[in-house]
Design a protein around this motif. Structure first.
Motif, PDB file in Angstrom:
ATOM      1  N   UNK A  37      64.292  43.043  39.759  1.00 14.44           N
ATOM      2  CA  UNK A  37      64.278  44.271  40.306  1.00 14.44           C
ATOM      3  C   UNK A  37      65.785  44.869  40.397  1.00 14.44           C
ATOM      4  N   UNK A  38      66.807  43.987  40.804  1.00 17.51           N
ATOM      5  CA  UNK A  38      68.127  44.555  41.025  1.00 17.51           C
ATOM      6  C   UNK A  38      68.714  44.736  39.650  1.00 17.51           C
ATOM      7  N   UNK A  39      68.709  43.821  38.822  1.00 18.04           N
ATOM      8  CA  UNK A  39      69.175  44.042  37.442  1.00 18.04           C
ATOM      9  C   UNK A  39      68.600  45.081  36.609  1.00 18.04           C
ATOM     10  N   UNK A  41      67.251  47.951  38.119  1.00 25.31           N
ATOM     11  CA  UNK A  41      67.421  49.072  38.780  1.00 25.31           C
ATOM     12  C   UNK A  41      65.797  49.677  39.016  1.00 25.31           C
ATOM     13  N   UNK A  42      65.300  48.624  39.453  1.00 30.22           N
ATOM     14  CA  UNK A  42      63.761  49.222  39.676  1.00 30.22           C
ATOM     15  C   UNK A  42      63.370  48.325  41.066  1.00 30.22           C
ATOM     16  N   UNK A  43      61.930  48.395  41.364  1.00 33.43           N
ATOM     17  CA  UNK A  43      61.552  47.789  42.631  1.00 33.43           C
ATOM     18  C   UNK A  43      60.466  46.805  41.956  1.00 33.43           C
ATOM     19  N   UNK A  44      59.981  45.884  43.087  1.00 30.72           N
ATOM     20  CA  UNK A  44      59.014  44.851  42.911  1.00 30.72           C
ATOM     21  C   UNK A  44      57.620  45.215  42.257  1.00 30.72           C
ATOM     22  N   UNK A  45      57.353  46.657  42.809  1.00 28.92           N
ATOM     23  CA  UNK A  45      55.796  46.975  42.386  1.00 28.92           C
ATOM     24  C   UNK A  45      55.977  47.106  40.820  1.00 28.92           C
ATOM     25  N   UNK A  46      56.978  47.735  40.419  1.00 26.87           N
ATOM     26  CA  UNK A  46      57.161  47.690  38.700  1.00 26.87           C
ATOM     27  C   UNK A  46      57.327  46.473  38.210  1.00 26.87           C
ATOM     28  N   UNK A  47      57.966  45.421  38.710  1.00 28.35           N
ATOM     29  CA  UNK A  47      58.167  44.037  38.117  1.00 28.35           C
ATOM     30  C   UNK A  47      56.708  43.516  38.044  1.00 28.35           C
ATOM     31  N   UNK A  48      55.984  43.730  39.185  1.00 28.71           N
ATOM     32  CA  UNK A  48      54.674  43.079  39.128  1.00 28.71           C
ATOM     33  C   UNK A  48      53.694  43.722  38.157  1.00 28.71           C
ATOM     34  N   UNK A  49      53.810  45.227  37.784  1.00 31.28           N
ATOM     35  CA  UNK A  49      52.933  45.692  36.959  1.00 31.28           C
ATOM     36  C   UNK A  49      53.520  45.235  35.338  1.00 31.28           C
ATOM     37  N   UNK A  50      54.698  44.950  35.165  1.00 33.11           N
ATOM     38  CA  UNK A  50      55.338  44.400  34.110  1.00 33.11           C
ATOM     39  C   UNK A  50      54.506  43.224  33.773  1.00 33.11           C
ATOM     40  N   UNK A  51      54.671  42.109  34.936  1.00 27.77           N
ATOM     41  CA  UNK A  51      53.984  40.976  34.736  1.00 27.77           C
ATOM     42  C   UNK A  51      52.339  41.197  34.275  1.00 27.77           C
ATOM     43  N   UNK A  95      67.907  44.298  28.205  1.00 23.09           N
ATOM     44  CA  UNK A  95      67.458  45.509  29.016  1.00 23.09           C
ATOM     45  C   UNK A  95      68.217  46.034  30.150  1.00 23.09           C
ATOM     46  N   UNK A  96      68.257  47.471  30.331  1.00 28.41           N
ATOM     47  CA  UNK A  96      69.103  47.941  31.170  1.00 28.41           C
ATOM     48  C   UNK A  96      67.965  48.857  32.164  1.00 28.41           C
ATOM     49  N   UNK A  97      66.653  48.756  31.877  1.00 31.81           N
ATOM     50  CA  UNK A  97      65.671  49.442  32.962  1.00 31.81           C
ATOM     51  C   UNK A  97      64.322  48.819  32.619  1.00 31.81           C
ATOM     52  N   UNK A  98      63.296  49.255  33.460  1.00 29.89           N
ATOM     53  CA  UNK A  98      62.038  48.735  33.532  1.00 29.89           C
ATOM     54  C   UNK A  98      61.484  48.924  32.226  1.00 29.89           C
ATOM     55  N   UNK A  99      61.403  49.886  31.604  1.00 27.41           N
ATOM     56  CA  UNK A  99      60.939  50.484  30.430  1.00 27.41           C
ATOM     57  C   UNK A  99      61.287  49.462  29.371  1.00 27.41           C
TER      58      UNK A  99
END
Length: 483
Positions: A37-39, A41-51, A95-99
């Protein structure tokens, strides 16, 4: 046998490397959520969605990935998957962002996985027979299971002291080794073509599995439970429609996605049930211990991995030794013995968890669990797939790997919610078990009773699954000692 005798274990070497990176990758992400999430620049909700998306891509497309072997050949399918996976790994690493991470990891790596994983199974069935096949499947299963725990160590260490990006660099190095030794893999001739591809079956299986797996994953989110019955029911209906469609295609003597007539084969069906249970308890176990060690005991992800290292080594060692046992005893009984030891290990540590529990309190039980699980892994794949004739191995591997994905999803979802319900029951004895909506459980406080009750309920759930595995194992046919 389909292998080069100058390097007889070359096929196993390649498929084991593939199994290692496909599994360690997922575990590493799961223990690096905050760092990701830090690396990015997003939040945990977005990381969970990616998983979640990564899980859906794998589960929904495994049958299609297996079928492609019949269209372009086994080796070409595997190497194409490795190339796609490599591109995805490189994108994920930079990767620099969640997308960007979602595209590289969830989509490209997900596609690469569904092309590579079923082929690892059919490479083994094509390259080895008898004792060699049993040994190969034991190594393959043991490395895959142990990699999920080693991921806690490597991923936790790198995320804690360096960067999660180095895990993807490690994967790229292993992929280069796979490409360097790919000549030991033997190609198979295509048995069908893209023109004859079963689009109807592919769509029904794809959307059916997406709905079913997504519904299972939402079990972990109480505020979305209203969607669960609709998704699960819809998924089951679509998959039943897929079964009927495939039976119709077989009757018309046209090409099919999967030969569903192999499903009622007694040993194959029972073996798949055992495999689902094995993945369920493995996923549940790996979910529970980081929760306990990191949240209750305050350990780091790296320390958690070290605590589970003895169990990991037991899994690897006994998944290899189990093949030897099958040459001395009936493999069915070896499998049942492994299941029994797995259940005994879970029972041994069912009620030891409190605020003061240490690594030493769970050492003997977790070792027994690892020994039993290693023995199960040494037998279940070989017993399941050897019941299907050679020309249907791509169908069998597709179904087998799909059911294993379902088992993993069920394990984390169901054990997670049982743990939460047990926690609430221990915290508020005699009161309703309804979970507080939108409120983190840990904000309610932690007590010995809550920890003990939550972990005990979760372990009882896994023990019940082990009992189901044992019953299913009774229906597997005897094969005789492996000569």
């Amino acid at each position: 046998m389909e292998q080069h005798r100058s390097f007889p274990w070359g096929v196993l070497f390649i498929v084991s490397l593939a199994a290692f990176i496909l599994v360690i990758d997922t575990t590493t992400i799961e223990v690096s959520l905050s760092a990701l999430a830090v690396g990015l620049n997003t939040d945990l909700t977005s990381i969970h969605s990616i998983i979640t998306l990564y899980t859906l891509v794998k589960a929904s497309s495994m049958l299609i990935g297996a079928k492609i072997q019949d269209i372009i050949g086994r080796k070409k399918t595997f190497m194409t998957g490795a190339a796609i996976y490599g591109v995805g790994t490189f994108i994920a690493a930079i990767s620099q962002d969640a997308g960007m991470f979602l595209f590289g990891w969830s989509i490209l790596e997900g596609i690469g996985t569904v092309l590579m994983l079923p082929a690892t199974v059919t490479f083994i069935t094509g390259a080895y027979k008898g004792k060699e096949r049993a040994f190969a499947f034991g190594v393959w299963g043991g490395i895959a299971a142990a990699a999920s725990i080693f991921g806690l160590i490597f991923g936790g260490y790198l995320a804690t002291f360096y960067s999660w990006r180095w895990v993807f660099v490690l994967e790229l190095v292993i992929l280069l080794v796979i490409f360097a030794f790919h000549r030991v893999l033997t190609e198979t001739r295509p048995t069908t073509s893209w023109k004859r591809f079963d689009i109807g079956g592919a769509l029904l299986s794809f959307f059916g599995l997406i709905a079913l797996v997504f519904g299972i994953l939402l079990v972990k989110e109480p505020e979305k439970w209203v969607l669960v019955p609709f998704l699960v029911t819809g998924g089951i209906i679509l998959l039943f429609g897929f079964y009927l469609w495939e039976r119709r295609q077989i009757g018309k003597e046209t090409d099919i996605l999967v030969d569903v007539t192999i499903l009622p084969t007694r040993s194959f069906l029972a073996g798949n049930v055992v495999a689902i249970g094995q993945k369920f308890i493995t996923a549940g176990f790996i979910f529970l211990f980081p929760v306990f060690y990191e949240i209750v005991a305050g350990a780091s992800a790296y320390e958690t991995g070290i605590a589970l290292l003895p169990m990991s080594l037991a899994i690897v060692v006994f998944s290899i030794l189990g093949a030897r046992l099958a040459s001395w005893f009936e493999p069915k009984y070896v499998l049942l013995g492994g299941i029994a030891l797995t259940g005994a290990g879970l029972a041994a540590i069912r009620d030891v968890f409190t605020l003061t529990t240490t690594v030493y309190d769970i050492l003997s039980g977790s070792l027994l669990f690892g020994i039993g699980l290693g023995i199960v892994l040494s037998q279940v794949t070989n017993l399941t797939l050897s019941s299907i004739r050679s020309e249907r191995q791509t169908d069998a591997s597709g179904i087998y790997n799909t059911t294993r994905q379902l088992g993993s999803s069920l394990g984390t979802a169901v054990i997670g919610i049982v743990l939460a319900l047990g926690f609430v029951a221990g915290l508020f004895p005699g009161r309703s078990l309804s979970l507080p909506s939108g409120q983190p459980l840990l904000s309610l406080g932690i007590s010995d009773a809550a920890v003990n009750q939550g972990m005990e309920w979760a372990f009882i759930a896994m023990i019940l699954v082990v009992i189901g595995m044992f019953i299913a194992g009774l229906f597997i046919r005897k094969t005789g000692k492996i000569a």
